[in-house]
Design an enzyme around this catalytic site. Structure first.
Site, PDB file in Angstrom:
ATOM      1  N   ASP A 168       0.868  -1.174   0.000  1.00 40.96           N
ATOM      2  CA  ASP A 168       0.000   0.000   0.000  1.00 40.96           C
ATOM      3  C   ASP A 168       0.910   1.231   0.000  1.00 40.96           C
ATOM      4  OD1 ASP A 168      -2.228   1.588  -0.025  1.00 40.96           O
ATOM      5  OD2 ASP A 168      -3.153   0.714   1.747  1.00 40.96           O
ATOM      6  N   ASP A 222      -3.891   7.198  -3.321  1.00 39.47           N
ATOM      7  CA  ASP A 222      -5.252   7.718  -3.443  1.00 39.47           C
ATOM      8  C   ASP A 222      -5.675   8.395  -2.149  1.00 39.47           C
ATOM      9  OD1 ASP A 222      -5.169   4.642  -2.875  1.00 39.47           O
ATOM     10  OD2 ASP A 222      -6.961   5.352  -1.846  1.00 39.47           O
ATOM     11  N   CYS A 241     -12.496 -23.807  18.653  1.00 41.42           N
ATOM     12  CA  CYS A 241     -11.780 -23.948  17.385  1.00 41.42           C
ATOM     13  C   CYS A 241     -10.825 -25.119  17.539  1.00 41.42           C
ATOM     14  CB  CYS A 241     -10.999 -22.660  17.099  1.00 41.42           C
ATOM     15  SG  CYS A 241      -9.827 -22.795  15.737  1.00 41.42           S
ATOM     16  N   CYS A 277      -7.947 -25.420  15.475  1.00 39.42           N
ATOM     17  CA  CYS A 277      -6.715 -25.168  14.714  1.00 39.42           C
ATOM     18  C   CYS A 277      -5.531 -25.635  15.551  1.00 39.42           C
ATOM     19  CB  CYS A 277      -6.599 -23.686  14.342  1.00 39.42           C
ATOM     20  SG  CYS A 277      -6.070 -22.596  15.668  1.00 39.42           S
ATOM     21  N   CYS A 282      -5.077 -23.801  18.890  1.00 44.37           N
ATOM     22  CA  CYS A 282      -6.179 -23.956  19.851  1.00 44.37           C
ATOM     23  C   CYS A 282      -6.238 -25.355  20.459  1.00 44.37           C
ATOM     24  CB  CYS A 282      -7.520 -23.609  19.202  1.00 44.37           C
ATOM     25  SG  CYS A 282      -7.686 -21.839  18.891  1.00 44.37           S
TER      26      CYS A 282
END
Ligand code: GUN
Ligand code: ZN
Length: 638
Positions: free
Chosen positions: A87, A122, A272, A274, A277
């Site tokens: 960015d 921008d 969770c 994962c 976790c």
């Protein structure tokens, strides 16, 4: 650079080729802060990310990072050889009101440090600012865009769509950016909307911005890092997302799930499975030192985010993206409202596939607004039926089998449907009329919907009979309780003509199926249709698609050009006439009504048929894209 692999809703799975590196979209760029990485590049790669986004302005403003980036390049600086997007400092502009570089300096800097995808500087105009300000800032963004695209060398460049919360400015911005020919189109200035749960405003901005952006470039939704938004944004045609949320949330002790966010202090369980976790418990996690806790939460947050991206892609392949959107909409009432707002745009029908691998599920009243339902109601008008209308209540599908009857020469038999309003038995097997499921009983939205659609449909008939159980619809006509009265000789030709009209457009049915003979399967369904011994076509068992053969193509071509046709460039004629796919880059012209997965005819520039097959994308898309399959050929006709 972009190939569409699968389509659903207004979304797509694509393969991007960026400087020889591949990204499958929808894709999520994890945001990397070059000063303080919460997760290492190795950890991020291990989760399956092959593209990241970082901030060129931060690198530019830090003496050490800047000189290293200039010397060794950004890939070496970050130790990452995948796709790097940067960015430009626009977000700092929004956050702090100013930046210490000029638009050209930061553009050149991104180019010099070797980023794969850069962004112009921008101006992220905030929501609800006065219109004059939004306009003025948009003009400046457009000025910078023109100057940037001129100066761009080999880096891919993103031209951000701005325009605050003004639909016309968003449209103007998108149109102007598209004219300049950027490689990627981010939708910007939406972070404050997401932070304030203003999802309806977000959806409007996406729809108005997307309207004028080309199909052959990826669209990025700037700052959308919460996984509960991915399905909806993808359904509206966003391809790319970036997440700083995984790290920002982690630092604030927040645990992300697809259905909302938990505060760590309140977590008694880790809902969770994962890798991180399952390695600990909520209690242990809370006791960790802040640095370790942040790391843990960031790993979890990023894991559930990429998991959701994969789920979105799978749903697009399956044709169940709207169902996933409906599921996610239950995470927050404002998200449900946003889904309703999105579905209230009839324009969503333009890109919606005609058939899907999975059934249409009624997920709640918003499903009545889905493009498939609107399209069906619109297509009902194509049927030209001059009989007496008989309305029956829903039963187990296929309806005609359960009732043991079909429409006859005298009676046009229809089901009063709580999902599609009216389902004429003639066309019941065409997707999604049989391929849908809804809970038993009627909810209020369904009753109101049925009243409206059934009444409108019935108004076109001189005589209406309705089953006594449908009295609640308040129809004018004659009530009955015995369906036996309406049984008679099945009108097979009438059925075929209705299918033809419904599938290919008014007039197609007569052309295709008058004076034909159908082979009916043991289960009573039409299979092949012949004219003498020539095969006209096949009604596909799975979704009622009309797959044309040589005779069918000949007949359908009597519809005026370009109806149901895709015109192949002369360089592709030979190739396609050998039975190979027609690629997007070789599509000269097409019937703009063609939708993804529709059966179509491929012709040459003289309107001579060369193949019949299935469009893999809409007409709009095949004309815009340069790569990927436009029509998968089933039969060659040369
Ligand atoms: N990051 C979040 N929003 C924006 C935006 O509007 N423009 C740019 N360049 N980056 C962003
Ligand atoms: Zn987890």
């Amino acid at each position: 650079m972009i190939e569409i692999r699968a389509r659903d809703a207004s979304g797509r799975v694509t393969e991007l080729n960026i400087n020889g590196k591949k990204l499958t979209t929808p894709y999520l760029f994890p945001v990397i802060d070059p000063r303080k990485q919460i997760l290492s590049i190795e950890e991020i790669e291990k989760l399956g990310f092959n593209g990241i986004i970082t901030n060129s302005y931060i690198i530019n403003q830090n003496r050490e990072l800047r000189s290293r980036a200039m010397e060794e390049g950004i890939h070496s600086l970050l130790g990452f050889d995948g796709v790097i997007m940067t960015d430009s400092g626009s977000f700092q502009l929004y956050k702090y009101g100013g930046v210490d570089v000029s638009p050209m300096e930061i553009l050149e800097f991104q180019e010099n440090i070797g980023v794969d995808i850069g962004v112009i500087l921008d101006i992220p105009t905030e929501p609800d600012v006065p219109r004059e300000q939004a306009e003025r800032e948009l003009e400046e963004t457009l000025r910078r865009a023109r100057e940037s695209i001129k100066a761009r060398k080999k880096m891919l460049l993103s031209g951000t769509v701005q325009g605050s919360t003004y639909p016309e400015l968003r449209e103007k911005s998108a149109r102007k950016m598209a004219e300049l020919g950027f490689d990627l189109y981010p939708i910007g200035g939406v972070v404050p909307l997401m932070e304030n749960y203003r999802f309806s405003d977000l959806v409007k901005i996406i729809i108005h911005s997307r309207k004028y952006l080309p199909h052959d470039k990826p669209v990025h939704l700037f700052g959308a890092g919460h996984p509960m938004l991915f399905a909806l944004a993808s359904a509206l045609g966003c391809d790319l997302f970036d997440s700083a949320a995984y790290a920002l949330y982690a630092r604030e002790g927040r645990y992300i799930t697809t259905s909302g966010t938990y505060r760590l202090e309140r977590l008694r369980e880790l809902p969770c499975s994962c890798a991180v976790c399952t390695s600990t418990t909520a209690e242990e996690l809370k006791k960790l030192e802040k640095k370790d806790r942040d790391h843990f939460l960031a790993m979890h947050n990023l894991t559930v985010s990429i998991e959701e991206i994969r789920r979105v892609r799978q749903s697009i392949h399956d044709g169940s993206l709207w169902e996933l959107v409906a599921e996610r909409a239950r995470a927050h009432p404002y998200l449900l409202e946003a889904v309703r707002v999105a579905l209230s745009y009839g324009s969503l029908e333009n890109l919606e596939p005609v058939t899907k691998k999975s059934a249409f599920f009624y997920t709640g009243s918003e499903a009545l607004l889905r493009p498939e339902v609107r399209r069906h109601i619109k297509k009902l008008k194509r049927l030209k039926i001059n009989k007496k209308l008989v309305l029956l209540p829903e039963v187990e599908k296929p309806y005609s089998k359960t009732y043991g009857m079909m429409s006859t020469e005298e009676y046009h038999i229809c089901i009063a449907s709580k999902v599609f309003g009216v389902i004429p038995l003639e066309i019941e097997e065409v997707y999604p009329l049989t391929q849908h499921e809804a809970p038993g009983g009627y909810d209020e939205a369904q009753i109101n919907f049925m009243k409206k659609v059934v009444k409108e449909y019935a108004s076109g008939f001189e005589k209406v009979y309705f089953h006594s159980s449908l009295e609640f619809l308040g129809l004018e006509g004659e009530s009955f309780s015995d369906v036996e009265n309406f049984k008679g000789k099945n009108d097979i030709e009438g059925k075929l003509i209705a299918i033809g009209d419904y599938y290919f457009g008014e007039g197609a049915g007569e052309l295709l199926f008058s004076e034909t003979r159908a082979r009916i399967s043991k289960t009573g369904r039409i299979r092949e249709v012949y004219s003498g011994d020539r095969l006209v076509g096949v009604i596909r068992a799975s979704d009622g698609s009309v797959v044309l053969n040589v005779e069918g193509v000949k007949r359908l071509l009597k519809l005026p050009f370009p109806s149901n046709r895709v015109v192949a460039h002369e360089d592709a004629v030979e190739f396609v006439s050998q039975g190979r796919s027609l690629f997007c880059g070789f599509v000269e012209e097409a019937d703009m009504e063609i939708k993804p997965y529709q059966e179509v005819i491929v012709v040459d520039s003289q309107d001579k048929p060369i193949a019949a097959g299935r469009a893999m994308v809409s007409a709009e898309e095949m004309l815009s894209l340069k790569h990927g399959v436009a029509v998968r050929v089933r039969h060659r006709l040369g």
